[in-house]
Design an enzyme around this catalytic site. Sequence first.
Site, PDB file in Angstrom:
ATOM      1  N   TYR A  65      48.683  36.039  21.733  1.00 38.71           N
ATOM      2  CA  TYR A  65      49.030  36.485  20.372  1.00 38.71           C
ATOM      3  C   TYR A  65      48.009  37.516  19.886  1.00 38.71           C
ATOM      4  CZ  TYR A  65      47.964  36.619  15.482  1.00 38.71           C
ATOM      5  OH  TYR A  65      47.582  37.075  14.246  1.00 38.71           O
ATOM      6  N   HIS A  66      46.700  37.153  19.972  1.00 42.30           N
ATOM      7  CA  HIS A  66      45.679  38.081  19.476  1.00 42.30           C
ATOM      8  C   HIS A  66      45.737  39.409  20.243  1.00 42.30           C
ATOM      9  CE1 HIS A  66      43.861  34.282  17.815  1.00 42.30           C
ATOM     10  NE2 HIS A  66      43.584  35.082  16.817  1.00 42.30           N
ATOM     11  N   THR A  87      44.362  41.278  12.895  1.00 39.03           N
ATOM     12  CA  THR A  87      43.597  40.020  12.866  1.00 39.03           C
ATOM     13  C   THR A  87      42.149  40.248  13.275  1.00 39.03           C
ATOM     14  OG1 THR A  87      43.387  37.826  13.845  1.00 39.03           O
ATOM     15  CG2 THR A  87      44.480  39.458  15.191  1.00 39.03           C
ATOM     16  N   SER A 144      43.736  35.094  22.825  1.00 36.70           N
ATOM     17  CA  SER A 144      45.058  34.531  23.155  1.00 36.70           C
ATOM     18  C   SER A 144      46.027  35.690  23.357  1.00 36.70           C
ATOM     19  CB  SER A 144      45.572  33.645  22.011  1.00 36.70           C
ATOM     20  OG  SER A 144      45.959  34.456  20.910  1.00 36.70           O
ATOM     21  N   LYS A 178      48.164  41.939  18.897  1.00 39.98           N
ATOM     22  CA  LYS A 178      47.666  42.702  17.750  1.00 39.98           C
ATOM     23  C   LYS A 178      46.759  43.848  18.215  1.00 39.98           C
ATOM     24  CE  LYS A 178      49.141  40.008  14.229  1.00 39.98           C
ATOM     25  NZ  LYS A 178      49.913  40.449  13.064  1.00 39.98           N
TER      26      LYS A 178
END
Length: 356
Positions: free
Chosen positions: A154-155, A117, A152, A158
């Site tokens: 989530y980020h 991302t 976040s 990655k």
Amino acid sequence: MVVDNFAKRRWELEEGIEPLVPVATLHRRVRSWHEVTGKAIELRVGDLCNHRFVYSLFETFRPDAIIHYGEQPSAPYSMQSRETAVYSQTNNIVGNMNVLFAMQKYCSGSHLVKLGTMGEYGTPNIDIEEGWLNVTHNGRTDRMLYPKKPGSFYHLSKVHDSNNIEFTCRIWGTRATDLNQGVVYGIDTDQTQLDPALGTSFHYDDVFGTVLNRFLVQAAVGMPLTVYGKGGQTRGFLNIRDTIACVTLAVDNPAQKGEFRVFNQFTEQFSVNDLANMVKAAAGRAGRAVEIAHLPNPRVELEEHYYNAKHSALSDLGLKPHLLTDAVLDQMFARVCANSSTVDPTVFQPRVRWSA
Ligand code: USQ
């Protein structure tokens, strides 16, 4: 071969949300694909976090290329609680590591195309390069992974994936392409249009819906557009049609052995205010009045900032972008309006806050 554990369908049930258009079962989708293209896809159901399952897939199938999309993709989902933060990271990081180990064990020459991302970089006050940065420090120079400031859990997952992949490229000689994808919008691709059963998942809720898709649905049902904060947040965006083209280009032009290749996968930069104004104008062209609301920002993020991200690697390989023209917006808006009778307006307001 396609592999799925249907986790997204479970998260939808947990959150009480549905895609704009129902998504057919994977078995039905694979059958339809075979009917319309004559091409067969083997289907396996299982969890990438179970390494025995992943090993058995790789041992029997021996892929030339692995397109790894199998991760929890939502920043708000990951920021809901300790449980969802830990789950997002274990699910994503462990699944990715199992894929790396299975590649090493059964098909070490194969090519990993991994969905990363643009959010790994965050919004630094310097130009964003494609994955790598040449750094000169105290008179010496080295090529380093670009420093990351994700927004976040989530980020962050990655970022951890990228570090693990780069490590295996350096140590085991893995070949990998990390697609640092921007925010995706759009509803159709040439493939989904072949049969209604091939339609993809289009979310407009606060957890899985991305910003432009949300604005289009909000405008379609006459609700104010939910700009978070000042709306100067700028990101790279791409049409869902281009996501598929980018994966094809990456697979057709594989990374070298031991190469950790990073592509910044977006075609245009917009601020949230730009998008709100564009959707308002598209709705106006269709004869509908739309208001823009500035809500208190549920996220902790810069609302006015420098943003200049390089994205030339995919164009160099031949990507012909589908840009966000008025015609594209009008077409998407008409498609969303035609499917808006079952829209749930209670999922427009953001429910997840980054801090108490
Ligand atoms: N935003 C609003 N109003 C909304 C929804 C979002 O102002 O109703 C703002 C957010 O605050 C943020 C920006 O729009 O500043 C983008 O938010 P988003 O929800 O569209 O996208 P994001 O959370 O960044 O995540 C999405 C995908 C994720 C992918 C990422 C690419 O869900 O899987 O990794 O886009 S990127 O943003 O480049 O990191």
